[in-house]
Design an enzyme around this catalytic site. Structure first.
Site, short mmCIF file in Angstrom:
data_model
loop_
_atom_site.label_atom_id
_atom_site.label_comp_id
_atom_site.label_asym_id
_atom_site.label_seq_id
_atom_site.Cartn_x
_atom_site.Cartn_y
_atom_site.Cartn_z
N LYS A 22 -6.82 -3.35 -8.31
CA LYS A 22 -7.48 -2.16 -8.87
C LYS A 22 -6.45 -1.13 -9.32
CE LYS A 22 -8.85 1.05 -5.84
NZ LYS A 22 -8.36 2.43 -5.94
N ASN A 23 -5.50 -0.79 -8.44
CA ASN A 23 -4.62 0.35 -8.74
C ASN A 23 -3.66 0.10 -9.89
OD1 ASN A 23 -5.92 1.88 -6.88
ND2 ASN A 23 -4.38 1.68 -5.27
N CYS A 116 -9.88 15.19 -2.10
CA CYS A 116 -10.53 13.89 -2.01
C CYS A 116 -11.19 13.79 -0.64
CB CYS A 116 -9.55 12.76 -2.27
SG CYS A 116 -8.71 12.14 -0.85
N ARG A 121 -5.20 16.31 -2.15
CA ARG A 121 -4.25 15.40 -2.80
C ARG A 121 -3.74 16.12 -4.05
NH1 ARG A 121 -6.93 9.57 -3.25
NH2 ARG A 121 -4.98 9.03 -4.28
N ASP A 305 -2.82 2.25 2.34
CA ASP A 305 -4.13 1.69 2.01
C ASP A 305 -4.56 0.57 2.97
OD1 ASP A 305 -4.27 3.48 -0.04
OD2 ASP A 305 -3.72 2.06 -1.62
N ARG A 397 -16.10 0.76 -4.98
CA ARG A 397 -15.10 1.32 -5.91
C ARG A 397 -13.90 0.38 -6.05
NH1 ARG A 397 -13.45 7.41 -4.96
NH2 ARG A 397 -12.09 6.70 -6.61
N1 EPU Z 1 1.79 14.00 -3.87
C1 EPU Z 1 2.10 15.33 -4.05
N2 EPU Z 1 1.99 15.85 -5.31
C2 EPU Z 1 1.59 15.08 -6.37
C3 EPU Z 1 1.29 13.72 -6.17
C4 EPU Z 1 1.40 13.21 -4.89
O1 EPU Z 1 2.46 16.04 -3.12
O2 EPU Z 1 1.53 15.61 -7.49
C5 EPU Z 1 1.91 13.42 -2.52
C6 EPU Z 1 0.57 12.94 -1.97
O3 EPU Z 1 -0.17 13.97 -1.38
C7 EPU Z 1 1.00 11.87 -1.01
C8 EPU Z 1 2.25 11.27 -1.66
O4 EPU Z 1 2.69 12.24 -2.61
O5 EPU Z 1 1.37 12.44 0.21
C9 EPU Z 1 2.05 9.96 -2.36
O6 EPU Z 1 0.91 10.02 -3.21
P1 EPU Z 1 0.86 9.22 -4.57
O7 EPU Z 1 0.98 10.16 -5.69
O8 EPU Z 1 1.84 8.09 -4.50
O9 EPU Z 1 -0.61 8.63 -4.55
P2 EPU Z 1 -1.56 8.42 -5.80
O10 EPU Z 1 -0.79 7.99 -6.96
O11 EPU Z 1 -2.47 9.58 -5.94
C10 EPU Z 1 -1.93 5.88 -5.30
C11 EPU Z 1 -3.10 5.00 -5.07
C12 EPU Z 1 -3.70 5.29 -3.71
C13 EPU Z 1 -2.63 5.08 -2.65
C14 EPU Z 1 -1.40 5.95 -2.96
C15 EPU Z 1 -0.25 5.73 -2.02
C16 EPU Z 1 -3.93 4.63 -7.29
C17 EPU Z 1 -5.00 4.82 -8.28
N3 EPU Z 1 -4.09 5.21 -6.11
O12 EPU Z 1 -2.44 7.22 -5.27
O13 EPU Z 1 -4.73 4.34 -3.50
O14 EPU Z 1 -3.13 5.43 -1.38
O15 EPU Z 1 -0.95 5.67 -4.30
O16 EPU Z 1 0.17 4.42 -2.05
O17 EPU Z 1 -2.95 3.95 -7.57
C18 EPU Z 1 -6.74 3.48 -2.63
O18 EPU Z 1 -6.63 2.52 -3.39
O19 EPU Z 1 -7.57 3.51 -1.69
C19 EPU Z 1 -5.86 4.65 -2.81
C20 EPU Z 1 -6.15 5.84 -2.32
#
Ligand code: EPU
Length: 421
Positions: A22-23, A116, A121, A305, A397
């Protein structure tokens, strides 16, 4: 509304195929916005988040067909550059359209995602990287408005490694003028796939798979065919389902190199993993589940995850274990629900101290987010008695045909309509 009724206590046996991830699909879909023509993406899972991204891109003007795991996306008639709240509120990954729209059209209006299910987030890193590339950012009525006549290559040094912010920065930088260096880039397999997919479109990127990406901007990109990777989180969830029920299953899973850390932890807990080309098998070789500590971290560390599923598994271990989430400090909404099933878990800041119990007992529990729901299903499968998991729309989802797969493995799990919320 729908719920699962699970009659647990049956070990899982047999073979199932893992679906596309998915991601990564959620990243390679908006990446096609950088091209003018028809892209073909294969091994895409039929899950609701993909349908949300499809709807959002159709709103932008993409012409999309989705059949049997194959998406064709034609972006030659894009007429909108805005991602409305109605789509973004359903799925935070909608923010992925920001980089490509800005890079290709010099304008993007994207609703702010808000919090979320388990807490805040932030998206500051996404925004900062667009600013670094020269975009002007304004906020209006809950929307981010990004503008730039031409993005300019720059150095982006992420203070935290972020999957989404790396993806967005990458998708913007490929069409920027000059060179962009992304330092502390995510090396998650989903981002590596995205970078390779951009490369096939004609982007110039060095350092793919490392945490320093160097991008030489090009004038335009051409449509591409991209085969998605398999879903490491689905694979991990199914392996833990086998381990928690003391079963013996085989997965058709072509990316076993993405899950090394989980294999290690499962072996420590008393399972044997066998990898044979694209097949991964698991069986319990110890009578009891040994307590194993995990701490989530960025790839190749233990994925956040899979944290909820691991806690469900450790609930039945022969002793005490600690599961710490260092990515999302507050991602523990499943804990009170697992306690309803008889688990003994104490939360100490971002660590769940799990005192293994000899058995769980059936109850009604409520899904709160995607992975929390998965952990409740796993606990239900291991419970002697009936467990009802409410609000399974969270599960839909991100897990394709999960009850069909579990049924094929011998589980007794039924999806039923309910008035309960
Ligand atoms: N963070 C910040 N600022 C930002 C972005 C992220 O502080 O602008 C922090 C977050 O709060 C977190 C860390 O950085 O502590 C890592 O977050 P990341 O940005 O890597 O997460 P994401 O891109 O929003 C993706 C996956 C998530 C998965 C995370 C971590 C997708 C669509 N989502 O989210 O997947 O948990 O990476 O691996 O790729 C799921 O599939 O259930 C899911 C939540």
């Amino acid at each position: 509304m729908e719920k699962f009724i699970i009659l647990g206590g049956k070990p899982l046996f047999g073979k199932v195929k893992v679906s596309g991830a998915k991601n990564s699909a959620l990243a390679i879909m908006p990446a096609t916005l950088l091209t003018n023509g028809k892209n073909r993406l294969t091994n895409i899972p039929h899950v609701n988040d993909i349908f949300t991204m499809k709807k959002l891109m159709e709103h932008l003007g993409s012409v999309i067909t989705f059949d049997n795991g194959t998406l064709t996306i034609d972006n030659s008639k894009i007429h909108n550059q805005d991602a409305p709240y109605e789509h973004v509120k359903k799925m935070r990954a909608s923010i992925y359209v920001l980089g490509p729209l800005l890079a290709r059209y010099g304008y993007a209006k994207v609703s702010m995602p808000g919090g979320c299910a388990w807490g805040p987030r932030p998206i500051n890193l996404h925004i900062d990287s667009m600013k670094k590339l020269g975009a002007e950012i304004d906020y209006e009525d809950g929307y981010i408005i990004a503008k730039s006549s031409k993005l300019i290559g720059t150095k982006i040094n992420f203070e935290i490694s972020s999957v989404g912010a790396t993806g967005n920065a990458l998708m913007a930088a490929v069409l920027a003028k000059g060179t962009t260096k992304i330092i502390n880039a995510s090396i998650e397999p989903e981002i590596t796939l995205l970078a390779n997919s951009l490369l096939k479109m004609g982007a110039r990127i060095n350092g793919i798979g490392t945490n320093i990406l160097e991008i030489e901007g090009v004038e335009d990109l051409t449509p591409n065919n991209c085969e998605n990777i398999d879903d490491r989180i689905e694979a991990g969830t199914l392996l833990i389902a086998s381990a928690i029920t003391k079963g013996e299953i085989t997965l058709e899973y072509k990316n076993s190199d993405h899950l090394s850390i989980l294999f290690e932890k499962l072996e420590e807990s008393g399972c044997k993993i066998n990898i044979n080309n694209d097949l991964v098998s698991i069986k319990n070789i110890s009578d009891s589940i040994k307590p194993v500590n995990v701490s989530t971290s960025i790839y190749p560390g233990f994925p956040t995850d899979l944290q909820a599923q691991w806690i469900a598994y450790m609930s039945l271990a022969n002793g005490t274990s600690h599961t710490t989430d260092t990515i999302y400090f507050d991602r523990f909404k499943h804990v009170p629900e697992l306690i309803r099933l008889g688990a003994s878990i104490e939360l100490k800041e971002n660590t769940a101290v799990v005192n293994g119990v000899t058995s769980l007992k059936g109850a009604k529990v409520m899904s709160t987010d995607l992975r929390a729901s998965a952990s409740l299903v796993l606990a239900g499968l291991a419970t002697k008695g009936q467990t009802e998991v409410l609000r399974i729309y969270h599960l839909d989802r991100g897990y394709e045909k999960i009850e069909e797969k579990l049924t094929k493995l011998g589980a007794q799990i039924e999806r039923v309509k309910t008035e309960e919320f």
